[in-house]
Every structure is written in structure tokens, then in C-alpha cells.
Design an enzyme around this catalytic site. Structure first.
Site, PDB file in Angstrom:
ATOM      1  N   LYS A  54      -7.178   9.246   5.436  1.00 59.28           N
ATOM      2  CA  LYS A  54      -7.669   8.069   4.701  1.00 59.28           C
ATOM      3  C   LYS A  54      -7.213   6.826   5.465  1.00 59.28           C
ATOM      4  O   LYS A  54      -6.078   6.377   5.326  1.00 59.28           O
ATOM      5  CB  LYS A  54      -7.119   8.140   3.274  1.00 59.28           C
ATOM      6  CG  LYS A  54      -6.953   6.850   2.518  1.00 59.28           C
ATOM      7  CD  LYS A  54      -8.212   6.027   2.332  1.00 59.28           C
ATOM      8  CE  LYS A  54      -7.848   4.713   1.672  1.00 59.28           C
ATOM      9  NZ  LYS A  54      -7.861   3.589   2.643  1.00 59.28           N
ATOM     10  N   GLY A 107       2.819   2.746   5.165  1.00 59.44           N
ATOM     11  CA  GLY A 107       2.292   1.576   4.476  1.00 59.44           C
ATOM     12  C   GLY A 107       3.387   0.886   3.697  1.00 59.44           C
ATOM     13  O   GLY A 107       4.574   1.014   4.025  1.00 59.44           O
ATOM     14  N   SER A 108       2.978   0.194   2.649  1.00 60.03           N
ATOM     15  CA  SER A 108       3.941  -0.630   1.920  1.00 60.03           C
ATOM     16  C   SER A 108       4.765   0.193   0.933  1.00 60.03           C
ATOM     17  O   SER A 108       4.345   1.265   0.482  1.00 60.03           O
ATOM     18  CB  SER A 108       3.192  -1.724   1.165  1.00 60.03           C
ATOM     19  OG  SER A 108       2.373  -1.122   0.187  1.00 60.03           O
ATOM     20  N   THR A 157       2.942   0.905  -2.459  1.00 59.34           N
ATOM     21  CA  THR A 157       2.026   2.061  -2.457  1.00 59.34           C
ATOM     22  C   THR A 157       2.824   3.363  -2.365  1.00 59.34           C
ATOM     23  O   THR A 157       2.511   4.342  -3.048  1.00 59.34           O
ATOM     24  CB  THR A 157       1.021   1.940  -1.289  1.00 59.34           C
ATOM     25  OG1 THR A 157       0.338   0.698  -1.409  1.00 59.34           O
ATOM     26  CG2 THR A 157       0.012   3.060  -1.310  1.00 59.34           C
ATOM     27  N   GLU A 166       6.628   6.447   5.367  1.00 58.86           N
ATOM     28  CA  GLU A 166       7.117   5.504   6.397  1.00 58.86           C
ATOM     29  C   GLU A 166       6.772   4.131   5.852  1.00 58.86           C
ATOM     30  O   GLU A 166       5.595   3.764   5.807  1.00 58.86           O
ATOM     31  CB  GLU A 166       6.361   5.696   7.713  1.00 58.86           C
ATOM     32  CG  GLU A 166       6.565   7.015   8.375  1.00 58.86           C
ATOM     33  CD  GLU A 166       7.748   7.030   9.311  1.00 58.86           C
ATOM     34  OE1 GLU A 166       8.461   6.011   9.410  1.00 58.86           O
ATOM     35  OE2 GLU A 166       7.948   8.077   9.941  1.00 58.86           O
ATOM     36  N   CYS A 189       5.964  -2.583  11.848  1.00 63.28           N
ATOM     37  CA  CYS A 189       6.941  -2.166  10.827  1.00 63.28           C
ATOM     38  C   CYS A 189       8.373  -2.371  11.292  1.00 63.28           C
ATOM     39  O   CYS A 189       9.241  -2.717  10.504  1.00 63.28           O
ATOM     40  CB  CYS A 189       6.702  -0.715  10.429  1.00 63.28           C
ATOM     41  SG  CYS A 189       6.742   0.406  11.827  1.00 63.28           S
ATOM     42  N   GLU A 219       9.965  -8.195   3.007  1.00 64.47           N
ATOM     43  CA  GLU A 219       9.202  -8.065   4.241  1.00 64.47           C
ATOM     44  C   GLU A 219       7.979  -8.982   4.206  1.00 64.47           C
ATOM     45  O   GLU A 219       7.218  -8.960   3.254  1.00 64.47           O
ATOM     46  CB  GLU A 219       8.722  -6.614   4.397  1.00 64.47           C
ATOM     47  CG  GLU A 219       7.995  -6.387   5.697  1.00 64.47           C
ATOM     48  CD  GLU A 219       7.414  -4.991   5.813  1.00 64.47           C
ATOM     49  OE1 GLU A 219       6.853  -4.493   4.819  1.00 64.47           O
ATOM     50  OE2 GLU A 219       7.517  -4.391   6.890  1.00 64.47           O
TER      51      GLU A 219
END
Ligand code: NAD
Length: 494
Positions: free
Chosen positions: A188, A241-242, A245, A264, A299, A398
């Protein structure tokens, strides 16, 4: 890099992308489409299928069928290796085309994109292709009348949810080890940066990956991503991602089949400069590129600069000079140092962070503004904010944009305490000529990777993963393989 070739590629129209399911391009079941906006100039580049949860279920069923009939998992390792090596070669052969396609929807400067996207993706796929027939099971040290064996089995169907900042590189970090171990996959990609990853997935089919083994569904995270995470038929979910999520994905896993979830996530990584750094000019250059490349959308970006008080003013001046020398602009020009912010939403969020930092007592010494608005694209000046206090928003949250917060420290103890004062733990660095201090910093800073006298270097041989709310499990290196296998014990009475 050849500017003429890049210009020719960018002039090509981009055909609409559909899902890739069972080896075929398939539109959304309800005909839905998503516009893909170029961050370079704000124009519509093309459309992708806006997937539905039913599309996601079709893709998962395709991956399951492929796994169960063994069309990939049961192939001899040497055959799987051949296909993956061919895929890596195809990525290399199409590197410039893939890089330009990726820059057109995500905005990374082309110099970095070429290396970090197709370059790194091909290297990653090749690394796992070469590893896959060198991974053995184990014989356990049991009593003489027992044979205890430990097999490493593929987990089955892997769901992989990818962010927009480095879609091909991060995608390959998941696809390489998962496919090497014989799993089937549903991918995805992110809404705003899916094109190069979708094209890379198609190349896997051209390389001979059997249809159905790698499926890819585009669309909104809260629709198709959620359906993937809530599926009862996905065995492992891997995500970059964040944190917000990531938290949801853990909930979805708990609410469905308790699939394993590897995350991650983000970071607020400290770059710590002591007065005894080997070369302050070099440290300043690296500090600037360590936060500002890809417009800070990295990141592991060194977003917190911690500087020893005795060199603070001198060092901030040097980083400011280095930052102001970086050219912001069209990411498809070979001499651009900092490309576009990925979306208007992200640009506004970045500017909001600067406003908050100022309100909380920070001093903007350079940047803090949108640039090149007349292009229609999303550009931001590299921004440095000093006097950032330990608990302020800029020290704790962040940004994921070109904003560097600077905090001064008086002692090694204070530097360590500041470094460890966030919920994150992804990357970090210390600059010092004192060998003992260097080792103390590696031990004391809670993080997945600690650099000494550099920032941001790594290759595929070492893991990348976070501690704390930066995530769990690692991408890269042979350790990543652990996520994509189940250990099975055979206990045989002789
Ligand atoms: P994001 O969490 O918004 O989106 C990431 C992916 O999750 C996208 O594909 C999105 O569609 C999907 N998604 C969104 N909502 C979902 C839901 N409810 N269910 C399922 N899927 C959903 O993150 P982003 O903005 O794309 O990426 C930026 C973040 O990623 C930053 O925090 C950054 O630090 C982090 N990041 C981490 C690493 C790492 O290796 N640790 C690498 C790159 C980026």
C-alpha cells in the site's frame, strides 16, 4: 547526471495508474480515481485508482492464493534468487526513468533521489537475493534419542504500508526480505507518492515474479490501509510512517487477527557537537545536510542540534552559512540541493511549527518562510531556530520538514540528558575527538543508530530501526529477515 535526459523524461505525460492485483492492472471497483499533484509546480500529474476496502480484500485474496499454491514459496531458492536478481537489474536499467517519475510526485532533489531511490532499492533487492540461499535452519543440542530441528518458514501474506518520503527505498526494505523468504505481499503506497513504487512493482513481474505474489493497491490510508491492517488474512504487517498511524495499526491488529506489526516511525534525532569536534567546519556542513536534504523529510534527520556552550555562537554561524549556501528549487535541476516539500498540507504544517517555536521563545536565525510561491510548488527555506528549550514543541515533536532547532549544553551529562529527553529514539550523532567520550555517547544515547563524527551514513549491511516511539523491529541487514519468518520446531523421537 544528464540534464537533457532528465528534461526529456519530465516532459513525458504520465499514464494513469491502476492497482496491480494478480499480475493485472485493475481499476478501483467503484471507478474512483485520485489526482496526483506535483509538488514541483502544483499541477495535476496523473491519477491513480482510489481503492476501496473491497479492492484491498481482492488483493489480499490474490496474495493468499499465490502463497497457498506455492508458486513462489515452493520454488527452489536458486530460482527465487534468479528472479530477484533480474528485478534488481531491471531497476538499475530503468534507474533514471524511475527516479524522475518519483521526483515528479514526491519532490526529492534528483541527485539524492537517484542514489536513494532506484539505486538503494536495487541494492537492497540484490542483497536479499544473494542472502536467500545462505540462510540455514538449525539442529538443536538435544538428548541423543531426539532430533530437534528449527525451521524458518515464510509467514504467509505480508501487508506493507509505505510513506511518501522515499517510496522505492523504503518499499525495497520490506519487499526484499519478505519476497526472499517466499512470502506473498500486498503493498500500500502513500497517497501522494506512489508512482515510482507502482512502476517498480510492475518491473518485478517483468523479472518473472509469478502473478499474485506481489500485489499493490493505491488509495487512502484510512480506507485501503485500514482494510489491510484489519484483515483476518494478513499474517504480518510492516509499516513506515507516522506514530499516529502506527498506533492505529496496532489497534487494528488487536481488533482483528493479532497479526505481528512492525513499525518504523518518526524521530527527533540529536546531533551533538562538542567543542573538541575534529573539524567544526565539516561538522557544520554535515549538520546542515543532515537536516535539510530532501527538505528535512528524512526519518533519521538530525533535527535537534545540541551544541556545547563555548562554541555555540561560532558553530551556529557556520551552520547558518552552510544552510544559506544550499540552493532550494526545482528538484529536477541537477544543481538543486533542496527540492520541494511533498505537499501543501506538509508545507503549512512546517510553517506552523516555526510560528509555535517563535511563540515559545525560539529565535529564527535563517529561513522560516515559504519560497518560490510563483512556481505553484511547495518550497521552504532551510530554517534554523536557536534558544530551543528542552520541553518546547520544537524540541519534542517531529516536524518532518527543513527546520533545525538548536539547544546549547554545558556538560556531557547535560548533552546526554537532552538527547534522551524525547519519546523517540531513531538516530543521533556526537562529534568529538575524545575516544572514550565517543564510546560513552554510543552507549548513553537511546537510539537505533548513533553516528560518531559524521551524520546519516549507512548501507544495507546494518539495521535501521528505532527504540521507544520510533518503532520496533529493523529494516535492512540480515536481521530484517527475522520479521518475515516463523520459527518452527520439529521434535523427532528417534
Ligand atoms: P503517515 O503515517 O501519514 O502515512 C504512512 C502510510 O500510512 C501511508 O501509506 C498512508 O496512506 C498510510 N495510512 C495513513 N492512515 C492510515 C490508516 N488509518 N490505516 C492504515 N494506513 C494508513 O506518514 P507519512 O506522513 O506518509 O510519513 C511520514 C512519517 O514517516 C514521519 O513521521 C517519518 O519520520 C516517518 N518515517 C519513518 C521512517 C523510518 O524508517 N523510521 C522512514 C521514513 C519515514
Amino acid at each position: 547526471m544528464d540534464q537533457t535526459k532528465i528534461d526529456a523524461l519530465r516532459a513525458q505525460p504520465i499514464a494513469a495508474f491502476d492497482h496491480l492485483i494478480g499480475g493485472k492492472r485493475i481499476p478501483a471497483s467503484d471507478g474512483g480515481r485520485m489526482c496526483i499533484i506535483s509538488p514541483i509546480d502544483g499541477t495535476v500529474l496523473t491519477t491513480t485508482a482510489a481503492g476501496t476496502s473491497s479492492d484491498m480484500e481482492t488483493a489480499i485474496a490474490s496474495a493468499r492464493a499465490a502463497f497457498e499454491d506455492g508458486r513462489w514459496a515452493s520454488q527452489p531458492p536458486a530460482e527465487r534468487k534468479k528472479v530477484l536478481l533480474k528485478w534488481a537489474d531491471l531497476i538499475d536499467a530503468n534507474a533514471l526513468e524511475l527516479a524522475v517519475l518519483g521526483v515528479r510526485d514526491n519532490g526529492t532533489e534528483i541527485g539524492m533521489a537517484l542514489k536513494a531511490e532506484p539505486g538503494s532499492a536495487a541494492a537492497t533487492i540484490r542483497y536479499y537475493a544473494e542472502a536467500l540461499d545462505k540462510i540455514y535452519g538449525e539442529i538443536a543440542p538435544t538428548a541423543g534419542d531426539i532430533l530437534g530441528m528449527i525451521h524458518k518458514e515464510p509467514v504467509g501474506v505480508v501487508g506493507a504500508i509505505i510513506p511518501w518520503n522515499f517510496p522505492m527505498m523504503v518499499g525495497a526494505w520490506k519487499l526484499g526480505p519478505a519476497l526472499a523468504m517466499g512470502n506473498s505481499i500486498v503493498l500500500k503506497p502513500a497517497e501522494t507518492a506512489s508512482l515510482s513504487l507502482m512502476r517498480m512493482a510492475e518491473l518485478a513481474l517483468e523479472a518473472g515474479l509469478p502473478p499474485g505474489v506481489l500485489n499493490a493497491v493505491t488509495g487512502e490510508g484510512r480506507v485501503v490501509g485500514k482494510a489491510l491492517a484489519l484483515s483476518m488474512d494478513v499474517d504480518v504487517l510492516v509499516f513506515t510512517g507516522s506514530g499516529a498511524t502506527g498506533r492505529r495499526l496496532m489497534e487494528y491488529a488487536a481488533r482483528s487477527n493479532m497479526k505481528r506489526v512492525y513499525l518504523e516511525l518518526g524521530g527527533k534525532s540529536p546531533n551533538i557537537v562538542f567543542a573538541d569536534a575534529p573539524n567544526l567546519d565539516e561538522a557544520a556542513q554535515v549538520a546542515a545536510s543532515g537536516i535539510f536534504r530532501n527538505a528535512g523529510q528524512v526519518c533519521v534527520a538530525g533535527s535537534r542540534l545540541l551544541v556545547e556552550a563555548s562554541i555555540h555562537d561560532e558553530f551556529v554561524a557556520a551552520v547558518t552559512k552552510a544552510s544559506e549556501a544550499m540552493r532550494v528549487g526545482d528538484p529536477l535541476k541537477v544543481d538543486t540541493h533542496i527540492g520541494a516539500v511533498n505537499s501543501e498540507v506538509q508545507l503549512k504544517a512546517n510553517l506552523g511549527f516555526v510560528e509555535t517555536a517563535t511563540a515559545e521563545g525560539g529565535q529564527v536565525v535563517t529561513g522560516g518562510v515559504r519560497m518560490l510561491e510563483e512556481t505553484g510548488g511547495y518550497y521552504m527555506a532551510p530554517t534554523i531556530v536557536t534558544d530551543v528549550t528542552r520541553n518546547s514543541t520544537l524540541a519534542q515533536k517531529e516536524v518532518f520538514g527543513p527546520v533545525l532547532g538548536v539547544t546549547r549544553f554545558a556538560s556531557e551529562k547535560e548533552a546526554i540528558s537532552l538527547a534522551n529527553s524525547t519519546v523517540y529514539g531513531l538516530a543521533g550523532a556526537a562529534w568529538t575527538t575524545n575516544l572514550s567520550r565517543a564510546h560513552r555517547m554510543v552507549n548513553a544515547v537511546r537510539t537505533g543508530v548513533m553516528h560518531i563524527n559524521t551524520y546519516g551514513g549507512a548501507d544495507g549491511t546494518v539495521p535501521l530501526g528505532g527504540v521507544g516511539q520510533s518503532g520496533n523491529g529493523s529494516d535492512k541487514s540480515l536481521h530484517a529477515i527475522e520479521k518475515y519468518v516463523n520459527l518452527k520446531t520439529a521434535w523427532i523421537k528417534l
